[in-house]
Design an enzyme around this catalytic site. Structure first.
Site, PDB file in Angstrom:
ATOM      1  N   HIS A 243      59.458 -15.990  18.077  1.00  0.00           N
ATOM      2  CA  HIS A 243      59.812 -15.312  17.261  1.00  0.00           C
ATOM      3  C   HIS A 243      60.900 -14.216  18.372  1.00  0.00           C
ATOM      4  O   HIS A 243      60.692 -13.050  18.029  1.00  0.00           O
ATOM      5  CB  HIS A 243      58.897 -14.481  16.434  1.00  0.00           C
ATOM      6  N   ASP A 302      52.517 -15.890  19.281  1.00  0.00           N
ATOM      7  CA  ASP A 302      52.563 -17.289  18.165  1.00  0.00           C
ATOM      8  C   ASP A 302      53.456 -18.339  17.669  1.00  0.00           C
ATOM      9  O   ASP A 302      54.575 -17.436  17.963  1.00  0.00           O
ATOM     10  CB  ASP A 302      51.501 -16.265  16.958  1.00  0.00           C
ATOM     11  N   GLU A 303      52.704 -19.111  16.938  1.00  0.00           N
ATOM     12  CA  GLU A 303      54.178 -19.301  15.821  1.00  0.00           C
ATOM     13  C   GLU A 303      55.394 -20.109  16.864  1.00  0.00           C
ATOM     14  O   GLU A 303      56.094 -19.715  16.605  1.00  0.00           O
ATOM     15  CB  GLU A 303      54.517 -19.252  15.143  1.00  0.00           C
ATOM     16  N   VAL A 304      54.725 -20.358  18.183  1.00  0.00           N
ATOM     17  CA  VAL A 304      55.886 -21.174  18.704  1.00  0.00           C
ATOM     18  C   VAL A 304      56.371 -22.832  18.583  1.00  0.00           C
ATOM     19  O   VAL A 304      56.142 -23.512  17.661  1.00  0.00           O
ATOM     20  CB  VAL A 304      55.330 -21.824  20.464  1.00  0.00           C
TER      21      VAL A 304
END
Length: 710
Positions: A243, A302-304
């Site tokens: 992100h 988060d969410e790499v």
């Protein structure tokens, strides 16, 4: 419309529940004892303080209380008839999570507050605001003794200025409302792919002219002070290593751009192998930490993207040198180094649940977001945990859904195993996306030791389809229900009573400053200037589709396109929870239970809804946005007709064949189910104009009673 507003305000000011024995408060206190009678309030509150410390802080609090009482009542108080209020604090320390308990006594001669500390005074004042009522003579407070304190120390909401910038004035409105319902944490997601939203003097390209709106450092200091004065801490989040497209766009030397495309764009992340990355973060986080005095600092994690580091020679060399077996191990390496940077800045690190899976030290605080299983997993590893799983307000689920999930639950939020299997069997893309991290498997209850690690709950409102104009109505009044879930005892679980009290608190919050209703009226007037009443009637009993079904950008991206979605549709204007529909259902239930005084109100409401179809059709002509909702309007009229016929059958004692009405209700139920579960919202046909009609439960109560009539 004015008479209806007047009736709602009168209800809001009543101050007592339907049985007149308990105050209508939210959050519900630990213990309430009432006595007959009331304290007449004809003048301002005259406070005597003892042991509370910072008088500037408390004098400001009593001024806000007095202002809100005036707003709620509209009365000009006699300056000569002061109401005596004594306030005693057992501890003068003023930490935002210290000393929030209090005892509040209203007697015939005045008000007495004994608080654990200055924060307890603020929480007592929040209760006092809600006790304010009107009698024919003046303001009247019920005679009551309230003993209260929070179940959880962390009671928050999260807002997302990174995706849609939120003006400072809008944030302050939310902070004002948070104080009134005893929420005490505002988590701001301040960086993402779309932008970095705080002025950096060390790295000015982060907020260069083409980077979008941002908060100056002076604005941040002002906002932090404003929140602290109201007992709300501000916790910043700067999301790394994923992100981070905005950061890498400004400073490419700290990033890695993947070679594989996802939905037309390469993935981006910070470079975990470069010493320059950690120097950059140490300087940036040091600068940001100085702006936010709270001891907590959120770093995302988060969410790499799965493959973003795959083709990087630097990352491959790092993996060989540090013996990192896979991507998760690389994430763990990165987050451990970041945790040391955060500690060097004097802060406590928070990360989303992925940081626990990556293997950060147990002293890192974990925010669980995907399933209730993540709560159990993080607590089992020794992490203090903030619960957001089940509380995502941007999914546009009703307050009752979130309210039913306890922060201690280990199996309550996420895909069921059976649903996950069904999705995976549909196509290979879903099989790859629906990982076990999204599945809520049966888990044992938390042990007492693990329960002690649960700091509390936080309800996020992500900003993909919530711009500045929509924040008030998408956050409230549902955030008040979340405040109760995080503050009140675990035994407080009555959803119908919650909705009854929520309607009262929603009125109070609107009267004292929220712009939720003003937003809906403004949007309706923009679409149908001079003749918006039929639209407002329709919007009051509809709501938007759920689970991102209204986010049309997602379907466009899945089709290989990119669109900008204007947030001015009817589904944006409609309230997430129709309190009017809940009130109608409660009246219908009371009526079929024998309270025949509800008959006239039910009939009048149904006749209004039936007649509104012709009025709406007249204003919709030539307006495409309204024409899209013509089937919705017709559906409301048909349901209202079924309700009227059911009323006739009940009143005459004649049974009525429910087949036709049940078919209407079954269609409505199918439309609601189409977006009730994650992923179904993208796979199933949604109702016209992305609007769900909300009066089904009340109509069904009448229809089934008519079918059983004798």
């Amino acid at each position: 419309m004015m008479w209806a507003m007047g009736a709602m305000l009168a209800g809001a000011m009543a101050g007592m529940s339907a049985d007149a024995t308990q105050p209508d408060l939210m959050p519900l206190p630990r213990a309430v004892v009432t006595e007959p009678g009331a304290l007449a309030v004809r003048g301002a509150f005259a406070v005597r303080w003892a042991g509370c410390g910072n008088m500037s802080f408390l004098d400001s609090a009593i001024r806000r209380l007095q202002t809100d009482v005036t707003r709620e009542t509209g009365l000009i108080l006699d300056g000569q008839s002061a109401v005596p209020v004594t306030v005693r604090c057992r501890d003068a320390r003023a930490g935002v999570d210290l000393g929030e308990g209090y005892t509040l006594r209203v007697t015939a001669t005045g008000i007495a507050i004994e608080a654990e500390g200055p924060m307890g005074v603020l929480r007592a004042f929040a209760t006092l605001r809600q006790l304010v009522g009107l009698s024919p003579q003046a303001i009247a407070l019920p005679l009551v003794t309230i003993t209260d304190g929070p179940r959880f120390a962390w009671r928050g909401v999260m807002l997302d200025p990174a995706r849609h910038f939120i003006e400072v004035a809008t944030l302050k409105r939310q902070i004002d409302a948070m104080e009134r319902v005893k929420l005490n944490v505002l988590h701001l997601h301040l960086s993402d792919d779309e932008g970095f939203r705080v002025e950096s003097r060390r790295y000015p390209r982060l907020t260069a002219d083409d980077a979008g709106a941002f908060y100056s450092q002076a604005e941040i200091r002002d906002l932090v002070a404003y929140a602290a004065e109201r007992g709300v801490r501000i916790v910043p989040e700067f999301d790394v290593p994923g992100h981070s497209r905005a950061i890498v766009a400004a400073y490419p030397e700290v990033g890695v751009t993947g070679k594989k495309l996802f939905l037309g764009r390469p993935d981006v992340a910070l470079n975990p192998a470069s010493p320059a990355t950690y120097r950059f973060l140490a300087r940036l986080f040091g600068e940001m930490a100085a702006l936010f005095p709270d001891r907590h600092f959120h770093v995302g994690g988060d969410e790499v993207a799965k493959d973003v580091w795959e083709d990087s020679p630097d990352v491959r060399a790092l993996m060989a040198r540090e013996r990192l077996a896979d991507r998760k191990a690389v994430e763990g390496y990165f987050m451990r180094r970041v945790s040391r940077i955060v500690a060097a800045a004097g802060k406590q690190m928070i990360g989303w649940e992925e940081v626990a899976a990556a293997g950060v030290a147990p002293d890192a605080i974990v925010q669980a977001w995907q399933t209730s299983n993540a709560i159990a997993a993080a607590a089992a590893k020794g992490h203090r945990t903030i619960v957001s799983a089940g509380y995502y307000l941007n999914l546009l689920m009703p307050a009752g859904y979130h309210y039913a999930i306890d922060p201690f639950a280990t199996s309550a939020a996420g895909l069921t195993p059976a649903h996950a299997v069904g999705l995976r069997e549909l196509n290979p893309l879903l099989a790859a996306i629906v990982t076990d991290a999204l599945v809520d498997f049966p888990r044992d209850a938390l042990s007492r030791e693990q329960e002690a690690r649960i700091l509390g709950g936080e309800a996020p409102l992500w900003g993909e389809i919530a711009d500045d104009a929509l924040i008030d109505q998408q956050l409230w009044p549902r955030a008040a229900a979340m405040a109760e879930r995080f503050w009140s005892p675990a035994s407080v679980t009555d959803v119908p009573d919650m909705y009854r009290r929520l309607a009262i608190v929603a009125d109070q919050l609107s009267v004292t400053g929220l712009a939720d209703r003003a937003t809906r009226q403004r949007m309706a007037a923009r679409v149908a200037p001079g003749e918006s009443d039929p639209l407002e009637t329709l919007l009051a009993i509809t709501g938007p589709v759920r689970n991102m079904a209204h986010d049309h950008r997602i379907k466009a991206m899945l089709a290989g396109k990119r669109i900008v979605q204007p947030l001015n549709d009817l589904a944006d204007a409609a309230p997430v929870d129709s309190l009017a529909a809940h009130r109608f259902a409660a009246q219908a239930q009371a009526y079929v239970g024998g309270d025949h005084s509800q008959r006239a109100a039910l009939r009048a409401q149904l006749m209004l809804w039936r007649a509104n179809d012709a009025r709406f059709a007249a204003i919709a002509k030539g307006r495409p946005m309204l024409e899209a909702a013509l089937p919705t309007s017709a559906q409301i009229a048909a349901l209202a007709e079924a309700g009227l016929a059911a009323l006739d059958a009940i009143e005459t004692g004649k049974q009525r064949d429910p087949a036709e009405a049940r078919a209407l209700l079954d269609t409505l139920a199918a439309q609601e189910a189409a977006s009730w579960r994650p992923f179904d919202s993208f796979l199933r046909q949604q109702p016209p104009a992305d609007l769900i009609v909300k009066i089904g439960p009340g109509i069904r109560i009448l229809v089934e009673a008519a079918a059983a009539a004798r």
